[in-house]
Scaffold this motif. Sequence first.
Motif, PDB file in Angstrom:
ATOM      1  N   ASP A  76       0.870  -1.183   0.000  1.00  0.00           N
ATOM      2  CA  ASP A  76       0.000   0.000   0.000  1.00  0.00           C
ATOM      3  C   ASP A  76       0.903   1.228   0.000  1.00  0.00           C
ATOM      4  O   ASP A  76       1.357   1.687   1.047  1.00  0.00           O
ATOM      5  CB  ASP A  76      -0.905  -0.010   1.236  1.00  0.00           C
ATOM      6  N   PHE A  77       1.205   1.741  -1.180  1.00  0.00           N
ATOM      7  CA  PHE A  77       2.163   2.837  -1.285  1.00  0.00           C
ATOM      8  C   PHE A  77       1.661   4.101  -0.602  1.00  0.00           C
ATOM      9  O   PHE A  77       2.463   4.897  -0.097  1.00  0.00           O
ATOM     10  CB  PHE A  77       2.491   3.115  -2.753  1.00  0.00           C
ATOM     11  N   ASP A  78       0.344   4.316  -0.556  1.00  0.00           N
ATOM     12  CA  ASP A  78      -0.198   5.518   0.090  1.00  0.00           C
ATOM     13  C   ASP A  78       0.023   5.482   1.596  1.00  0.00           C
ATOM     14  O   ASP A  78       0.175   6.536   2.235  1.00  0.00           O
ATOM     15  CB  ASP A  78      -1.692   5.655  -0.207  1.00  0.00           C
ATOM     16  N   ASP A  79       0.062   4.278   2.173  1.00  0.00           N
ATOM     17  CA  ASP A  79       0.204   4.149   3.626  1.00  0.00           C
ATOM     18  C   ASP A  79       1.589   3.674   4.039  1.00  0.00           C
ATOM     19  O   ASP A  79       1.856   3.480   5.222  1.00  0.00           O
ATOM     20  CB  ASP A  79      -0.857   3.168   4.160  1.00  0.00           C
ATOM     21  N   TRP A  80       2.487   3.521   3.078  1.00  0.00           N
ATOM     22  CA  TRP A  80       3.792   2.958   3.394  1.00  0.00           C
ATOM     23  C   TRP A  80       4.593   3.862   4.323  1.00  0.00           C
ATOM     24  O   TRP A  80       4.603   5.096   4.175  1.00  0.00           O
ATOM     25  CB  TRP A  80       4.601   2.714   2.122  1.00  0.00           C
ATOM     26  N   ALA A  81       5.279   3.244   5.261  1.00  0.00           N
ATOM     27  CA  ALA A  81       6.248   3.936   6.115  1.00  0.00           C
ATOM     28  C   ALA A  81       7.264   2.904   6.565  1.00  0.00           C
ATOM     29  O   ALA A  81       6.975   1.701   6.630  1.00  0.00           O
ATOM     30  CB  ALA A  81       5.577   4.592   7.316  1.00  0.00           C
ATOM     31  N   LEU A  82       8.468   3.372   6.864  1.00  0.00           N
ATOM     32  CA  LEU A  82       9.527   2.511   7.365  1.00  0.00           C
ATOM     33  C   LEU A  82       9.468   2.509   8.891  1.00  0.00           C
ATOM     34  O   LEU A  82       9.627   3.550   9.524  1.00  0.00           O
ATOM     35  CB  LEU A  82      10.889   3.019   6.887  1.00  0.00           C
ATOM     36  N   THR A  83       9.217   1.348   9.466  1.00  0.00           N
ATOM     37  CA  THR A  83       9.096   1.225  10.921  1.00  0.00           C
ATOM     38  C   THR A  83      10.475   0.969  11.519  1.00  0.00           C
ATOM     39  O   THR A  83      11.171   0.028  11.120  1.00  0.00           O
ATOM     40  CB  THR A  83       8.140   0.086  11.291  1.00  0.00           C
ATOM     41  N   VAL A  84      10.868   1.808  12.474  1.00  0.00           N
ATOM     42  CA  VAL A  84      12.202   1.758  13.064  1.00  0.00           C
ATOM     43  C   VAL A  84      12.086   1.413  14.540  1.00  0.00           C
ATOM     44  O   VAL A  84      11.240   1.963  15.264  1.00  0.00           O
ATOM     45  CB  VAL A  84      12.928   3.110  12.896  1.00  0.00           C
ATOM     46  N   GLY A  85      12.924   0.486  14.999  1.00  0.00           N
ATOM     47  CA  GLY A  85      12.886   0.096  16.406  1.00  0.00           C
ATOM     48  C   GLY A  85      14.249  -0.358  16.890  1.00  0.00           C
ATOM     49  O   GLY A  85      15.259  -0.231  16.206  1.00  0.00           O
ATOM     50  N   ALA A  91      12.203   5.852  17.971  1.00  0.00           N
ATOM     51  CA  ALA A  91      11.519   4.761  17.280  1.00  0.00           C
ATOM     52  C   ALA A  91      10.205   5.260  16.698  1.00  0.00           C
ATOM     53  O   ALA A  91       9.607   6.213  17.191  1.00  0.00           O
ATOM     54  CB  ALA A  91      11.269   3.613  18.256  1.00  0.00           C
ATOM     55  N   GLY A  92       9.757   4.601  15.621  1.00  0.00           N
ATOM     56  CA  GLY A  92       8.478   4.991  15.030  1.00  0.00           C
ATOM     57  C   GLY A  92       8.440   4.717  13.544  1.00  0.00           C
ATOM     58  O   GLY A  92       9.262   3.965  13.007  1.00  0.00           O
ATOM     59  N   ARG A  93       7.455   5.328  12.880  1.00  0.00           N
ATOM     60  CA  ARG A  93       7.253   5.155  11.450  1.00  0.00           C
ATOM     61  C   ARG A  93       7.756   6.399  10.716  1.00  0.00           C
ATOM     62  O   ARG A  93       7.419   7.523  11.097  1.00  0.00           O
ATOM     63  CB  ARG A  93       5.777   4.913  11.140  1.00  0.00           C
ATOM     64  N   TYR A  94       8.536   6.175   9.667  1.00  0.00           N
ATOM     65  CA  TYR A  94       9.131   7.277   8.910  1.00  0.00           C
ATOM     66  C   TYR A  94       8.668   7.198   7.465  1.00  0.00           C
ATOM     67  O   TYR A  94       8.821   6.166   6.805  1.00  0.00           O
ATOM     68  CB  TYR A  94      10.658   7.209   8.991  1.00  0.00           C
ATOM     69  N   SER A  95       8.104   8.302   6.995  1.00  0.00           N
ATOM     70  CA  SER A  95       7.576   8.345   5.642  1.00  0.00           C
ATOM     71  C   SER A  95       8.712   8.497   4.631  1.00  0.00           C
ATOM     72  O   SER A  95       9.840   8.885   4.969  1.00  0.00           O
ATOM     73  CB  SER A  95       6.604   9.524   5.491  1.00  0.00           C
ATOM     74  N   LEU A  96       8.388   8.235   3.377  1.00  0.00           N
ATOM     75  CA  LEU A  96       9.382   8.397   2.325  1.00  0.00           C
ATOM     76  C   LEU A  96       9.793   9.866   2.213  1.00  0.00           C
ATOM     77  O   LEU A  96      10.962  10.169   1.938  1.00  0.00           O
ATOM     78  CB  LEU A  96       8.820   7.886   0.996  1.00  0.00           C
ATOM     79  N   ASP A  97       8.860  10.791   2.448  1.00  0.00           N
ATOM     80  CA  ASP A  97       9.203  12.212   2.396  1.00  0.00           C
ATOM     81  C   ASP A  97      10.220  12.569   3.477  1.00  0.00           C
ATOM     82  O   ASP A  97      11.120  13.392   3.247  1.00  0.00           O
ATOM     83  CB  ASP A  97       7.954  13.077   2.556  1.00  0.00           C
ATOM     84  N   GLN A  98      10.111  11.990   4.658  1.00  0.00           N
ATOM     85  CA  GLN A  98      11.092  12.250   5.712  1.00  0.00           C
ATOM     86  C   GLN A  98      12.471  11.721   5.324  1.00  0.00           C
ATOM     87  O   GLN A  98      13.494  12.342   5.629  1.00  0.00           O
ATOM     88  CB  GLN A  98      10.637  11.605   7.023  1.00  0.00           C
ATOM     89  N   ILE A  99      12.502  10.584   4.665  1.00  0.00           N
ATOM     90  CA  ILE A  99      13.785  10.020   4.216  1.00  0.00           C
ATOM     91  C   ILE A  99      14.356  10.863   3.086  1.00  0.00           C
ATOM     92  O   ILE A  99      15.552  11.163   3.048  1.00  0.00           O
ATOM     93  CB  ILE A  99      13.589   8.554   3.796  1.00  0.00           C
ATOM     94  N   ARG A 100      13.496  11.306   2.176  1.00  0.00           N
ATOM     95  CA  ARG A 100      13.957  12.156   1.078  1.00  0.00           C
ATOM     96  C   ARG A 100      14.451  13.514   1.554  1.00  0.00           C
ATOM     97  O   ARG A 100      15.238  14.172   0.860  1.00  0.00           O
ATOM     98  CB  ARG A 100      12.804  12.369   0.086  1.00  0.00           C
ATOM     99  N   ALA A 101      14.012  13.944   2.717  1.00  0.00           N
ATOM    100  CA  ALA A 101      14.447  15.243   3.238  1.00  0.00           C
ATOM    101  C   ALA A 101      15.913  15.236   3.683  1.00  0.00           C
ATOM    102  O   ALA A 101      16.519  16.295   3.849  1.00  0.00           O
ATOM    103  CB  ALA A 101      13.555  15.654   4.406  1.00  0.00           C
ATOM    104  N   LEU A 102      16.484  14.062   3.864  1.00  0.00           N
ATOM    105  CA  LEU A 102      17.900  13.962   4.193  1.00  0.00           C
ATOM    106  C   LEU A 102      18.740  14.290   2.947  1.00  0.00           C
ATOM    107  O   LEU A 102      18.253  14.221   1.822  1.00  0.00           O
ATOM    108  CB  LEU A 102      18.219  12.550   4.680  1.00  0.00           C
ATOM    109  N   PRO A 103      20.013  14.660   3.135  1.00  0.00           N
ATOM    110  CA  PRO A 103      20.855  14.946   1.958  1.00  0.00           C
ATOM    111  C   PRO A 103      20.854  13.778   0.979  1.00  0.00           C
ATOM    112  O   PRO A 103      21.004  12.619   1.364  1.00  0.00           O
ATOM    113  CB  PRO A 103      22.244  15.154   2.577  1.00  0.00           C
TER     114      PRO A 103
END
Length: 228
Positions: A76-85, A91-103
């Motif tokens: 489900d690409f609309d709901d996708w997030a990377l879960t970190v623990g 810890a938590g869920r990180y969206s693709l936009d949050q990852i793209r915001a990195l250099p």
Amino acid sequence: MTRRELLKLSPLLLLGGFAVPTLRDRLLDAGVAWSDTASAAVFRRDHGAPVFADTDVVPFERFPYNGYDVLEPAIDFDDWALTVGGAVTLAGRYSLDQIRALPKVTQNTRHVCVEGWDAIGRFGGSRLADFLDLVGANPHARFITVTCADDYYESLDMATARQPQSLLCYEMYDRPLDRGHGAPLRLQLPTKLGYKQAKYLTTITVTDVLPARRSYWGDQGYSWYGGL
């Protein structure tokens, strides 16, 4: 028997061991484990894999698709997030936009498959090290583990995870990853064999102890380290 005579016989004893199935498996496992230990000992985080000119990159349509089971798992690409623990402070869920915001890093590197093929491609994404800093990964943790939408699983030593060319990859050839190549997010690790570069990422865990299921192909007898 003298020590010299015993040393002369040792190759014959080793070959004889390979003729016995139970001993052969143990010898092979020991050899792979020794190779992994030696590879980790000589690995230098600041020594990068070769980077190639744009003219060396194969056309996108010639870069092979490869998967271990399902090439396009249901996501489900609309709901996708990377879960970190694990050993992280955030810890938590990180969206693709949050990852793209990195250099962003774009690099032309060689992908080497254990099946015998290789190809130079163009990859873009965020440094895995930057993401680990973002989530507050324990600087003394030894490993990361990942799981994937196609039920694949993998793990890395922390030195590899923090190697500057190790990416959370979301682009190939300056375009978003397509499904066959691991969308929405995959590992891209130029210092590792292809089977370490898990696709369709869903979780990352920072840990000091590897789980029983530590690496899909490593658990089948392949090198866990998988270095080049």
